[in-house]
Motif scaffolding. Structure first.
Motif, PDB file in Angstrom:
ATOM      1  N   GLY A 148     -21.956  34.336 -55.304  1.00  0.00           N
ATOM      2  CA  GLY A 148     -21.987  32.930 -55.682  1.00  0.00           C
ATOM      3  C   GLY A 148     -21.050  32.100 -54.829  1.00  0.00           C
ATOM      4  O   GLY A 148     -20.087  32.624 -54.249  1.00  0.00           O
ATOM      5  N   LEU A 149     -21.346  30.807 -54.739  1.00  0.00           N
ATOM      6  CA  LEU A 149     -20.512  29.853 -53.998  1.00  0.00           C
ATOM      7  C   LEU A 149     -20.193  28.667 -54.892  1.00  0.00           C
ATOM      8  O   LEU A 149     -21.063  28.168 -55.606  1.00  0.00           O
ATOM      9  CB  LEU A 149     -21.250  29.314 -52.765  1.00  0.00           C
ATOM     10  N   VAL A 150     -18.943  28.206 -54.819  1.00  0.00           N
ATOM     11  CA  VAL A 150     -18.570  26.916 -55.392  1.00  0.00           C
ATOM     12  C   VAL A 150     -18.009  26.086 -54.250  1.00  0.00           C
ATOM     13  O   VAL A 150     -17.009  26.470 -53.628  1.00  0.00           O
ATOM     14  CB  VAL A 150     -17.530  27.058 -56.519  1.00  0.00           C
ATOM     15  N   LEU A 151     -18.667  24.974 -53.965  1.00  0.00           N
ATOM     16  CA  LEU A 151     -18.309  24.125 -52.828  1.00  0.00           C
ATOM     17  C   LEU A 151     -17.808  22.783 -53.349  1.00  0.00           C
ATOM     18  O   LEU A 151     -18.580  22.002 -53.889  1.00  0.00           O
ATOM     19  CB  LEU A 151     -19.524  23.913 -51.916  1.00  0.00           C
ATOM     20  N   ASP A 152     -16.519  22.538 -53.202  1.00  0.00           N
ATOM     21  CA  ASP A 152     -15.910  21.290 -53.646  1.00  0.00           C
ATOM     22  C   ASP A 152     -15.697  20.409 -52.416  1.00  0.00           C
ATOM     23  O   ASP A 152     -14.968  20.771 -51.501  1.00  0.00           O
ATOM     24  CB  ASP A 152     -14.569  21.591 -54.334  1.00  0.00           C
ATOM     25  N   SER A 153     -16.343  19.238 -52.394  1.00  0.00           N
ATOM     26  CA  SER A 153     -16.199  18.278 -51.289  1.00  0.00           C
ATOM     27  C   SER A 153     -16.471  18.915 -49.934  1.00  0.00           C
ATOM     28  O   SER A 153     -15.682  18.776 -49.000  1.00  0.00           O
ATOM     29  CB  SER A 153     -14.792  17.672 -51.291  1.00  0.00           C
ATOM     30  N   PRO A 154     -17.588  19.626 -49.774  1.00  0.00           N
ATOM     31  CA  PRO A 154     -17.812  20.354 -48.525  1.00  0.00           C
ATOM     32  C   PRO A 154     -17.977  19.418 -47.331  1.00  0.00           C
ATOM     33  O   PRO A 154     -18.592  18.351 -47.427  1.00  0.00           O
ATOM     34  CB  PRO A 154     -19.109  21.127 -48.800  1.00  0.00           C
ATOM     35  N   VAL A 155     -17.416  19.833 -46.194  1.00  0.00           N
ATOM     36  CA  VAL A 155     -17.598  19.100 -44.938  1.00  0.00           C
ATOM     37  C   VAL A 155     -18.894  19.598 -44.312  1.00  0.00           C
ATOM     38  O   VAL A 155     -18.949  20.681 -43.734  1.00  0.00           O
ATOM     39  CB  VAL A 155     -16.399  19.325 -43.992  1.00  0.00           C
ATOM     40  N   LEU A 156     -19.946  18.815 -44.455  1.00  0.00           N
ATOM     41  CA  LEU A 156     -21.281  19.201 -43.992  1.00  0.00           C
ATOM     42  C   LEU A 156     -21.742  18.380 -42.796  1.00  0.00           C
ATOM     43  O   LEU A 156     -22.743  18.723 -42.167  1.00  0.00           O
ATOM     44  CB  LEU A 156     -22.299  19.048 -45.128  1.00  0.00           C
ATOM     45  N   ASP A 157     -21.047  17.301 -42.487  1.00  0.00           N
ATOM     46  CA  ASP A 157     -21.346  16.455 -41.334  1.00  0.00           C
ATOM     47  C   ASP A 157     -20.046  16.292 -40.558  1.00  0.00           C
ATOM     48  O   ASP A 157     -19.241  15.412 -40.835  1.00  0.00           O
ATOM     49  CB  ASP A 157     -21.884  15.091 -41.806  1.00  0.00           C
ATOM     50  N   ARG A 158     -19.836  17.188 -39.587  1.00  0.00           N
ATOM     51  CA  ARG A 158     -18.548  17.211 -38.893  1.00  0.00           C
ATOM     52  C   ARG A 158     -18.299  15.922 -38.111  1.00  0.00           C
ATOM     53  O   ARG A 158     -17.173  15.435 -38.051  1.00  0.00           O
ATOM     54  CB  ARG A 158     -18.489  18.411 -37.941  1.00  0.00           C
ATOM     55  N   GLU A 159     -19.332  15.380 -37.496  1.00  0.00           N
ATOM     56  CA  GLU A 159     -19.149  14.154 -36.720  1.00  0.00           C
ATOM     57  C   GLU A 159     -18.663  13.025 -37.628  1.00  0.00           C
ATOM     58  O   GLU A 159     -17.741  12.279 -37.274  1.00  0.00           O
ATOM     59  CB  GLU A 159     -20.449  13.750 -36.035  1.00  0.00           C
TER      60      GLU A 159
END
Length: 375
Positions: free
Chosen positions: A256-267
């Protein structure tokens, strides 16, 4: 001016302009990529303590000090915990009064300069939460990585990774909750953190190289008894978790994954960090190009990590539209791409990586509903 002289002058001018552009790009790129763990994120305002009283503290009034929820209050030699804004308490128009939960280090005096931080605890699991823990070392590719291990009764372990502007103290926010579920927790410090090796170029890579330290933590967990692991990451720690699911040799152990405020757009994040450090708008494209050139951040690996066709484990995303550093739209799009696998817990009025802080009870309930079927 003779043609040859004019040509030489023009070439010299172009070289000078080019060198200046490189220097400016390096400056702008550094503004985005040199975010030290535990130091304020660019754009975080400094506040002044105007007064204290029993169970309350008066701070400079601004959008940050008016945020709902529970936050750390940190300054030179001081750490405290503040709760909600108190209504009906007399105060000056340019101040705000919040509930003072505790002072965990130093003292709050009139005139003290502080900032709000999502790190509500200071210390280690034992000193901050009275949880038994061990100081352990994880063998990473750059050297030994310090970690805190909190034992539990279950064979599924949780591995936590903090994000931009915080340290491994940040996951302490939910450590007590995880202990109630009897989950062993490995809280990792990775490259660039205090006590951990530096990245060879001295820069952060927004998760693209750091994820290999998380992979080392997964190997450690499996070696010492974990049957399965659940990865919980904040900010670039969440990005690291996505990379691990795709690229780890032990991906089958991740349940399982818990992603808090993930950085998905690096630019977008590079632009936001550079903007917050007051890099002028016309220089932002140079900041992005400099970041790409100096670190190799091209986006291909991240696109593969966020490809919903390859994501294969249940995932909870905790995010909200007030995050100025990590794209909320990107989180919504990722969740919409696999509604059968990805749940989205929306948190309003929360800055970057502070979803728990804005609503601790709601956040922990969302975690409980997500984690229980995986135990």
């Amino acid at each position: 001016m003779r043609p040859a002289t004019a040509t030489a002058a023009a070439v010299s001018t172009l070289i000078g302009v080019g060198a200046a552009a490189v220097a400016v790009g390096r400056y702008a790129g550094d503004a985005a990529l040199k975010v030290s763990p535990g130091r304020p994120l660019p754009g975080d305002p400094r506040l002044t303590v105007h007064a204290t009283a029993a169970g309350q503290v008066t701070l400079t009034r601004c959008l940050a000090s008016l945020r709902p929820g529970t936050y750390g209050l940190e300054g030179a030699g001081v750490h405290a915990v503040v709760g909600p804004v108190l209504e009906g308490v007399p105060h000056a128009a340019d101040t705000v009064v919040r509930r003072l939960e505790s002072v965990t280090r130093g003292s709050l005096a009139k005139g003290t300069r502080v900032r709000l931080t999502p790190q509500a605890h200071s210390g280690d699991p034992t000193t901050a939460l009275d949880l038994d823990h061990k100081d352990v070392e994880v063998a990473g590719e750059l050297g030994a990585l310090p970690a805190w291990f909190v034992p539990g009764q279950r064979e599924t372990w949780v591995i936590t990774t903090h994000g931009l502007g915080t340290t491994r103290e940040h996951p302490l926010n939910i450590m007590g909750f995880l202990a109630e579920l009897e989950l062993p927790v490995l809280d990792l410090a990775y490259r660039g953190d205090p006590g951990a090796p530096r990245s060879p170029d001295g820069l952060g890579h927004l998760g693209e190289s750091e994820w290999r330290d998380l992979d080392a933590a997964i190997r450690y967990a499996v070696r010492y008894g974990a049957d399965r692991v659940i990865l919980i990451g904040w900010s670039i720690g969440a990005t690291m978790a996505l990379h691990a699911v795709v690229d780890s040799t032990l991906t089958e152990r991740i349940s399982g994954l818990v992603l808090d405020s993930p950085v998905l757009d690096r630019e977008a994040t590079v632009r936001a960090l550079a903007t917050a450090r007051r890099v002028p708008g016309p220089l932002l494209p140079l900041a992005v190009r400099a970041a790409q050139g100096r670190t190799g951040l091209r986006g291909d690996l991240l696109r593969r990590a966020t490809d919903t066709r390859t994501l294969h484990v249940p995932t909870l995303i905790c995010h909200g539209p007030d995050d100025a550093l990590a794209s909320w739209d990107a989180s919504r799009e990722l969740a919409a791409g696999r509604p059968d696998l990805i749940s989205l817990h929306t948190v309003a009025h929360a800055p970057h990586a502070a979803m728990w802080n804005a609503d601790p009870a709601g956040y922990e309930e969302a975690l409980r509903r997500f984690l229980t079927p995986l135990l």
